[in-house]
Design an enzyme around this catalytic site. Structure first.
Site, PDB file in Angstrom:
ATOM      1  N   GLU A   1       0.884  -1.361   0.077  1.00 42.17           N
ATOM      2  CA  GLU A   1      -0.047  -0.014  -0.114  1.00 42.17           C
ATOM      3  C   GLU A   1       0.918   1.209  -0.020  1.00 42.17           C
ATOM      4  O   GLU A   1       0.582   2.369  -0.785  1.00 42.17           O
ATOM      5  CB  GLU A   1      -1.002  -0.043   1.291  1.00 42.17           C
ATOM      6  CG  GLU A   1      -2.053  -1.129   1.389  1.00 42.17           C
ATOM      7  CD  GLU A   1      -1.480  -2.235   1.814  1.00 42.17           C
ATOM      8  OE1 GLU A   1      -2.254  -2.942   2.654  1.00 42.17           O
ATOM      9  OE2 GLU A   1      -0.201  -2.491   2.076  1.00 42.17           O
TER      10      GLU A   1
ATOM     11  N   ARG B   1       3.591   5.801  -2.981  1.00 42.65           N
ATOM     12  CA  ARG B   1       4.733   6.673  -3.320  1.00 42.65           C
ATOM     13  C   ARG B   1       4.951   6.454  -4.897  1.00 42.65           C
ATOM     14  O   ARG B   1       5.312   7.781  -5.385  1.00 42.65           O
ATOM     15  CB  ARG B   1       5.883   5.855  -2.526  1.00 42.65           C
ATOM     16  CG  ARG B   1       5.719   6.305  -1.209  1.00 42.65           C
ATOM     17  CD  ARG B   1       7.023   5.508  -0.332  1.00 42.65           C
ATOM     18  NE  ARG B   1       8.271   5.744  -0.888  1.00 42.65           N
ATOM     19  CZ  ARG B   1       9.164   6.815  -0.490  1.00 42.65           C
ATOM     20  NH1 ARG B   1       8.781   7.515   0.495  1.00 42.65           N
ATOM     21  NH2 ARG B   1      10.416   6.892  -0.834  1.00 42.65           N
TER      22      ARG B   1
ATOM     23  N   CYS C   1      -2.996  -4.050   6.945  1.00 39.79           N
ATOM     24  CA  CYS C   1      -2.678  -4.403   8.287  1.00 39.79           C
ATOM     25  C   CYS C   1      -2.902  -3.501   9.370  1.00 39.79           C
ATOM     26  O   CYS C   1      -3.163  -2.157   9.086  1.00 39.79           O
ATOM     27  CB  CYS C   1      -1.180  -4.703   8.196  1.00 39.79           C
ATOM     28  SG  CYS C   1      -0.145  -3.021   8.112  1.00 39.79           S
TER      29      CYS C   1
END
Length: 472
Positions: free
Chosen positions: A94, A99, A147
């Protein structure tokens, strides 16, 4: 509460099909070179991508294009972070996809400023500022729930918890961070073929990295295949590290008993390896649904040494408030950029939990600077599973291939003209020699973003501090 204008566009749901988006991202991954990809049947990874959606003004045509893609499950520990910022801390898919998207946006902004044809930006009302072209929005795809808080999902009745049962507080004393409890959950079950050990140098690298430790159980599909998607731990950039001040940041804490309210009949929950930030609420570690606290900030999971990287759930929640454009682009844009839709691949999933993790705990944020607003994305799930998920890897595993493990490499691809593809391992460019460590040759291409962002870091810090102040 003001919302981003792009969320008010009519027909926003009609122009996006979750399965179509998942297939688009999976196909993009399959077209990349072999370097950095998992070994089929032995290694698994996670995938995330940013999709640009462009609606033509003079027709009903909608163009969907993957502009950034990332894979990865690793996060380095705090002692391996570099003071000079030349090591990539967070390599979760992710974070890498976001980025890469920033690289793409910087390229498009340069085109717009230089008078070229940009498919993304046009001049804004404010002098020297830019905004999105009419009809342009961005969608975020992830092959698995992020997460952290978004992974604390009620289990379906009849599922088995991969973690060993919690017996007493005494039995947990002395357990290392991300220690035996997580290791046992990741070991092959009894009856499976014994796996060959990995090479010694791979073991050394594995100890330096932190595996993404969300423990998920398999959900039987219609084809009687398992739908497991356990996650390994991720990696984060120096600017995204958790400072001592942010250790005290809390976003709307909920007690463990609140989990039961989602489904009173749920005997247990999927667990995350992400640890509560120091100084904030801790996990009760009670049996069943009382194991975790929910709605709290967490650092990415790791074996042994703690990381300083916020979980992907927390970063996505931050993007809901501050946008995903980052510090450098915030200097030039009239408004922050927000993901209008988020699509999750086939995996253990709860829309209610995703809303709690990404939206609800940030809904009370107010008094943001001009151009910023709480902008929750629409949440969708696909029925298509990533071919290199842990579940699919286990299904295709054959005797003699060795132990199933998360892929150590992270892939970054974005739609830019100069060096669109990067592969990293251990926070450095893949294949770099020891002699080159610490030099520009070892740096990931996207490290240039960190250098540019430092020029206006003070401005971003002011915005970030205001965000922390209103959520405490």
């Amino acid at each position: 509460m003001p919302v981003s204008p792009q969320l008010n566009e009519p027909g926003r749901f009609n122009m996006v099909n979750a399965d179509e988006i998942a297939k688009l991202c999976y196909d993009c991954f399959s077209q990349l070179p072999r370097r950095g990809k998992p070994e089929p049947g032995r290694e698994w990874t996670l995938l995330a991508a940013v999709v640009q959606i462009t609606r033509c003004a003079d027709s009903d045509t909608v163009r969907k294009e993957v502009v950034s893609l990332g894979t990865g499950t690793k996060c380095i520990g705090q002692t391996h972070m570099s003071p000079s910022g030349d090591v990539l801390n967070d390599s979760h898919a992710e974070v890498i996809a976001r980025r890469g998207c920033i690289r793409y946006l910087i390229q498009e902004l340069r085109r717009a400023v230089s008078g070229g044809d940009s498919s993304v930006f046009c001049r804004a009302d404010q002098p020297g500022k830019w905004r999105l072209q009419p009809g342009v929005s961005f969608l975020f795809f992830t092959s698995h729930t992020p997460c952290g808080d978004a992974s604390i999902i009620p289990m379906i009745s009849g599922q088995s918890q991969p973690c060993p049962p919690v017996t007493s507080e005494k039995s947990r004393e002395g357990t290392d961070v991300g220690g035996d409890l997580k290791r046992k959950a990741e070991e092959p079950s009894e009856g499976q073929n014994t796996k060959l050990p990995r090479l010694e140098d791979q073991e050394t690298a594995e100890r330096r990295l932190q595996d993404r430790g969300d423990t998920k159980t398999r959900v039987p599909s219609d084809s009687s295949k398992s739908d497991d998607s356990s996650q390994s731990q991720s990696t984060e950039t120096p600017l995204e590290s958790v400072s001592q001040a942010s250790a005290h940041l809390e976003i709307k804490t909920r007690g463990p008993s609140d989990d039961a309210g989602l489904n009173p009949q749920v005997p247990d929950i999927h667990r995350t390896g992400a640890k509560c930030v120091p100084g904030g609420p801790a996990d009760p570690l009670h049996p069943g649904t009382g194991y975790h606290s929910t709605g709290v900030l967490r650092v990415k999971p790791g074996r042994g040494e703690r990381t300083l990287s916020l979980s992907c759930s927390d970063k996505l929640a931050q993007w809901v408030v501050l946008g995903f454009q980052g510090a450098l682009l915030s200097h030039y844009l009239q408004e922050a950029l927000y993901f209008s839709i988020m699509v999750v691949g086939k995996c253990p999933y709860s829309k209610e939990v995703m809303e709690r993790a990404l939206v609800t705990r940030c809904s009370h944020v107010s008094d943001l600077p001009a151009g910023f607003s709480v902008s929750p994305p629409a949440l969708l799930q696909s029925s298509l599973e990533f071919p290199f998920s842990q579940a699919q890897t286990e299904l295709r595993h054959q005797a003699g291939q060795g132990r199933i493990s998360p892929c150590g490499a992270a892939i970054s691809w974005c739609n830019v003209t100069e060096q669109p593809l990067d592969v990293t391992a251990n926070g450095y460019k893949h294949g770099v020699t020891k002699k080159a460590l610490g030099t520009a040759k070892a740096r990931w291409r996207q490290h240039t973003l960190v250098i540019h962002c430092c020029d206006i870091h003070e401005k971003f810090t002011t915005i970030n501090c205001s965000f922390r102040a209103v959520v405490q």
